[in-house]
Write an enzyme that holds these catalytic residues in place. Sequence first.
Site, mmCIF file in Angstrom:
data_model
loop_
_atom_site.group_PDB
_atom_site.id
_atom_site.type_symbol
_atom_site.label_atom_id
_atom_site.label_comp_id
_atom_site.label_asym_id
_atom_site.label_seq_id
_atom_site.Cartn_x
_atom_site.Cartn_y
_atom_site.Cartn_z
ATOM 1 N N THR A 1 -4.479 -36.738 -12.130
ATOM 2 C CA THR A 1 -5.039 -35.494 -12.646
ATOM 3 C C THR A 1 -6.326 -35.097 -11.933
ATOM 4 O O THR A 1 -7.048 -35.955 -11.418
ATOM 5 C CB THR A 1 -5.333 -35.664 -14.156
ATOM 6 O OG1 THR A 1 -6.051 -34.532 -14.633
ATOM 7 C CG2 THR A 1 -6.183 -36.897 -14.432
ATOM 8 N N ASP A 2 -6.628 -33.800 -11.969
ATOM 9 C CA ASP A 2 -7.910 -33.330 -11.432
ATOM 10 C C ASP A 2 -9.079 -33.709 -12.343
ATOM 11 O O ASP A 2 -10.240 -33.602 -11.943
ATOM 12 C CB ASP A 2 -7.887 -31.812 -11.195
ATOM 13 C CG ASP A 2 -7.607 -30.996 -12.443
ATOM 14 O OD1 ASP A 2 -7.430 -31.575 -13.534
ATOM 15 O OD2 ASP A 2 -7.557 -29.748 -12.325
ATOM 16 N N GLU A 3 -8.787 -34.157 -13.576
ATOM 17 C CA GLU A 3 -9.884 -34.473 -14.505
ATOM 18 C C GLU A 3 -10.710 -35.663 -14.035
ATOM 19 O O GLU A 3 -11.816 -35.873 -14.519
ATOM 20 C CB GLU A 3 -9.341 -34.745 -15.906
ATOM 21 C CG GLU A 3 -8.652 -33.536 -16.491
ATOM 22 C CD GLU A 3 -8.500 -33.579 -18.004
ATOM 23 O OE1 GLU A 3 -9.233 -34.331 -18.664
ATOM 24 O OE2 GLU A 3 -7.649 -32.834 -18.506
ATOM 25 N N TYR B 1 -9.758 -40.382 -21.559
ATOM 26 C CA TYR B 1 -8.504 -40.128 -20.839
ATOM 27 C C TYR B 1 -8.738 -40.124 -19.332
ATOM 28 O O TYR B 1 -8.071 -40.847 -18.578
ATOM 29 C CB TYR B 1 -7.896 -38.788 -21.282
ATOM 30 C CG TYR B 1 -6.873 -38.248 -20.305
ATOM 31 C CD1 TYR B 1 -5.638 -38.867 -20.140
ATOM 32 C CD2 TYR B 1 -7.157 -37.123 -19.506
ATOM 33 C CE1 TYR B 1 -4.697 -38.387 -19.217
ATOM 34 C CE2 TYR B 1 -6.230 -36.644 -18.594
ATOM 35 C CZ TYR B 1 -5.008 -37.276 -18.445
ATOM 36 O OH TYR B 1 -4.081 -36.812 -17.538
ATOM 37 N N LYS C 1 -7.431 -42.644 -16.286
ATOM 38 C CA LYS C 1 -6.645 -42.196 -15.124
ATOM 39 C C LYS C 1 -7.387 -42.553 -13.835
ATOM 40 O O LYS C 1 -6.776 -42.951 -12.838
ATOM 41 C CB LYS C 1 -6.391 -40.688 -15.194
ATOM 42 C CG LYS C 1 -5.448 -40.244 -16.296
ATOM 43 C CD LYS C 1 -4.021 -40.754 -16.155
ATOM 44 C CE LYS C 1 -3.273 -40.139 -15.005
ATOM 45 N NZ LYS C 1 -1.830 -40.583 -15.036
HETATM 46 P P1 NAD Z 1 3.265 -36.479 -21.841
HETATM 47 O O1 NAD Z 1 2.276 -37.017 -22.823
HETATM 48 O O2 NAD Z 1 4.012 -35.237 -22.174
HETATM 49 O O3 NAD Z 1 4.361 -37.595 -21.523
HETATM 50 C C1 NAD Z 1 4.026 -38.930 -21.330
HETATM 51 C C2 NAD Z 1 5.317 -39.747 -21.427
HETATM 52 O O4 NAD Z 1 4.995 -41.122 -21.182
HETATM 53 C C3 NAD Z 1 5.984 -39.702 -22.800
HETATM 54 O O5 NAD Z 1 7.358 -39.497 -22.665
HETATM 55 C C4 NAD Z 1 5.692 -41.068 -23.398
HETATM 56 O O6 NAD Z 1 6.700 -41.510 -24.301
HETATM 57 C C5 NAD Z 1 5.633 -41.932 -22.160
HETATM 58 N N1 NAD Z 1 4.819 -43.136 -22.344
HETATM 59 C C6 NAD Z 1 3.569 -43.206 -22.892
HETATM 60 N N2 NAD Z 1 3.163 -44.495 -22.926
HETATM 61 C C7 NAD Z 1 4.152 -45.226 -22.344
HETATM 62 C C8 NAD Z 1 4.297 -46.618 -22.062
HETATM 63 N N3 NAD Z 1 3.342 -47.498 -22.375
HETATM 64 N N4 NAD Z 1 5.432 -47.019 -21.455
HETATM 65 C C9 NAD Z 1 6.410 -46.133 -21.125
HETATM 66 N N5 NAD Z 1 6.322 -44.818 -21.395
HETATM 67 C C10 NAD Z 1 5.197 -44.371 -21.997
HETATM 68 O O7 NAD Z 1 2.467 -36.340 -20.490
HETATM 69 P P2 NAD Z 1 2.598 -35.240 -19.335
HETATM 70 O O8 NAD Z 1 1.767 -34.069 -19.698
HETATM 71 O O9 NAD Z 1 4.020 -35.050 -19.011
HETATM 72 O O10 NAD Z 1 1.860 -35.983 -18.140
HETATM 73 C C11 NAD Z 1 2.594 -36.797 -17.223
HETATM 74 C C12 NAD Z 1 1.640 -37.390 -16.220
HETATM 75 O O11 NAD Z 1 1.007 -36.345 -15.502
HETATM 76 C C13 NAD Z 1 0.523 -38.225 -16.819
HETATM 77 O O12 NAD Z 1 0.299 -39.335 -15.991
HETATM 78 C C14 NAD Z 1 -0.665 -37.296 -16.813
HETATM 79 O O13 NAD Z 1 -1.886 -38.017 -16.727
HETATM 80 C C15 NAD Z 1 -0.412 -36.498 -15.574
HETATM 81 N N6 NAD Z 1 -0.979 -35.144 -15.561
HETATM 82 C C16 NAD Z 1 -0.653 -34.260 -16.543
HETATM 83 C C17 NAD Z 1 -1.160 -32.959 -16.494
HETATM 84 C C18 NAD Z 1 -0.817 -31.936 -17.532
HETATM 85 O O14 NAD Z 1 -1.305 -30.809 -17.445
HETATM 86 N N7 NAD Z 1 0.030 -32.238 -18.515
HETATM 87 C C19 NAD Z 1 -1.986 -32.590 -15.446
HETATM 88 C C20 NAD Z 1 -2.334 -33.543 -14.476
HETATM 89 C C21 NAD Z 1 -1.783 -34.812 -14.536
HETATM 90 O O1 TDX Z 2 -6.558 -26.100 -29.544
HETATM 91 C C1 TDX Z 2 -7.093 -26.079 -28.420
HETATM 92 N N1 TDX Z 2 -8.077 -25.173 -28.171
HETATM 93 C C2 TDX Z 2 -8.724 -25.091 -26.980
HETATM 94 O O2 TDX Z 2 -9.618 -24.256 -26.811
HETATM 95 C C3 TDX Z 2 -6.693 -26.967 -27.359
HETATM 96 C C4 TDX Z 2 -5.604 -27.973 -27.565
HETATM 97 C C5 TDX Z 2 -7.345 -26.856 -26.148
HETATM 98 N N2 TDX Z 2 -8.342 -25.968 -25.973
HETATM 99 C C6 TDX Z 2 -9.011 -25.902 -24.655
HETATM 100 C C7 TDX Z 2 -9.516 -27.226 -24.108
HETATM 101 C C8 TDX Z 2 -9.360 -27.045 -22.614
HETATM 102 O O3 TDX Z 2 -10.498 -26.375 -22.093
HETATM 103 O O4 TDX Z 2 -8.017 -25.471 -23.726
HETATM 104 C C9 TDX Z 2 -8.155 -26.134 -22.461
HETATM 105 C C10 TDX Z 2 -6.868 -26.876 -22.151
HETATM 106 O O5 TDX Z 2 -6.770 -27.947 -23.096
HETATM 107 P P1 TDX Z 2 -5.563 -29.002 -23.031
HETATM 108 O O6 TDX Z 2 -4.272 -28.258 -23.089
HETATM 109 O O7 TDX Z 2 -5.827 -30.035 -24.075
HETATM 110 O O8 TDX Z 2 -5.680 -29.565 -21.564
HETATM 111 P P2 TDX Z 2 -6.884 -30.322 -20.783
HETATM 112 O O9 TDX Z 2 -7.807 -30.977 -21.709
HETATM 113 O O10 TDX Z 2 -7.450 -29.342 -19.801
HETATM 114 O O11 TDX Z 2 -6.027 -31.454 -20.017
HETATM 115 C C11 TDX Z 2 -4.746 -31.160 -19.445
HETATM 116 O O12 TDX Z 2 -4.848 -30.988 -18.053
HETATM 117 C C12 TDX Z 2 -5.137 -32.110 -17.275
HETATM 118 C C13 TDX Z 2 -3.744 -32.275 -19.753
HETATM 119 O O13 TDX Z 2 -3.700 -32.483 -21.155
HETATM 120 C C14 TDX Z 2 -4.092 -33.539 -19.054
HETATM 121 O O14 TDX Z 2 -3.073 -34.519 -19.264
HETATM 122 C C15 TDX Z 2 -4.203 -33.265 -17.592
HETATM 123 O O15 TDX Z 2 -4.615 -34.412 -16.911
#
Ligand code: NAD
Ligand code: TDX
Length: 374
Positions: free
Chosen positions: A155-157, A181, A185
């Site tokens: 992630t970019d975080e 989180y 990562k």
């Molecule tokens: P998500 O929470 O939707 O899915 C995570 C999945 O991992 C789930 O299916 C869960 O059951 C599984 N999981 C969790 N713990 C586990 C374990 N111990 N063993 C096996 N499986 C397990 O997450 P996502 O949003 O799809 O993110 C996927 C990846 O991308 C993550 O590594 C996250 O850090 C990264 N990422 C997500 C975003 C985003 O915007 N969602 C952005 C940047 C990076």
């Molecule tokens: O109810 C809300 N109200 C609100 O203002 C929620 C859930 C979020 N927010 C804000 C927080 C953030 O500034 O919206 C923005 C996006 O929030 P999230 O959807 O929780 O994402 P963020 O915290 O930016 O992280 C996401 O992007 C990077 C993913 O959850 C991470 O897994 C990924 O690494």
Amino acid sequence: MSTPEIQSVTSSALSSTLLDRHPRRLIITGGAGFIGSNFVHYWGQHYPGDRVIVLDALTYAGNRANLAGLEGHANLRFVQGDICDRALIDTLLAEEAIDTIVHFAAESHVDRSILGPGAFVQTNVVGTFTLLEAFRQHWQAQGKPEQYRFHHVSTDEVYGSLNPDDPGFSEITPYAPNSPYSASKAGSDHLVRAYHHTYGMPTLMTNCSNNYGPYHFPEKLIPLMCINILLGKPLPVYGDGQNIRDWLYVEDHCSAIDTVIHRSQPGETYNVGGNNEVKNLDLVQMLCTLVDELAPDLPVRPSSNLITFVKDRPGHDRRYAIDATKIKTELGWTPSVTVEEGLRRTVQWYLNHPDWWQPLLSEEYQAYYRKVYA
Ligand code: NAD
Ligand code: TDX
């Protein structure tokens, strides 16, 4: 490979890096989660001859319904299991003769990491270490085959919060994670880097911005707002709503990972972004406008009347944005979906799939919701 972005790469760049070998035999961890399941669909469409093992613990965020239409396919095997379970990983690597791991599994939600960081360290750090170590021994036992890959999805975080005038995060931006989180990562990213540096293991890493699209669990901003609009519930905007995120349509993210797996040299890392920086409040307003257009019969009109400012997230990062120059210039990848188009597709998907999201609003979800929005 058939995408136009990939075809645009120069032939000299391709000749040295082309690893377009199929069939591959992959483990996709977290393949029942949001991005992982989109990737399983994507990979099945592009490489139907590949063997895919989905390894997922099915935590609250994992959902077999995300793989609808794929299960039963001869080349897909679903295994419910934990990435911290070394014996299970060893068995799968050997019995399926795996050559590629694409690692999505993680605890992924910042607000949950604030409430309970322990699971984040366990899955994101210990789980990634367990996979790396198992894959290292497997790769070494097979004589270090050149085509093996361990692709870590991050992630970019990990870079922390970007100042208003700064260009986006690049691959050389120093790490400065701010939440449990992002710290977990960052820890996993460092392990991946070390495994390449120390053992020469063929790792790859992508750090991407905020994804959105189908199968997104409704704790995250976009699905939560879509569903709350449809239910006529308040739309909780944290703080002043001026935080900025760079939105990446999930299918673009999948094509970026595909590009990196096939084009990158081992040991490389690429940042992936959507070129779509939007302030949270503007994004919620865009969602309201779209739902008003696509679902004109809802009782609360305009939906923006539901917007409610709530207390800020502790340690809330102000801005994320990616400088995706490296993946564009070296590998020829660029995002193809604008935020306007992606949001329209996403809203339409949530409108069409109440059968998918209604069961997710469980007791556990309601209890979580009460804690975060207390
Ligand atoms: P998500 O929470 O939707 O899915 C995570 C999945 O991992 C789930 O299916 C869960 O059951 C599984 N999981 C969790 N713990 C586990 C374990 N111990 N063993 C096996 N499986 C397990 O997450 P996502 O949003 O799809 O993110 C996927 C990846 O991308 C993550 O590594 C996250 O850090 C990264 N990422 C997500 C975003 C985003 O915007 N969602 C952005 C940047 C990076
Ligand atoms: O109810 C809300 N109200 C609100 O203002 C929620 C859930 C979020 N927010 C804000 C927080 C953030 O500034 O919206 C923005 C996006 O929030 P999230 O959807 O929780 O994402 P963020 O915290 O930016 O992280 C996401 O992007 C990077 C993913 O959850 C991470 O897994 C990924 O690494």
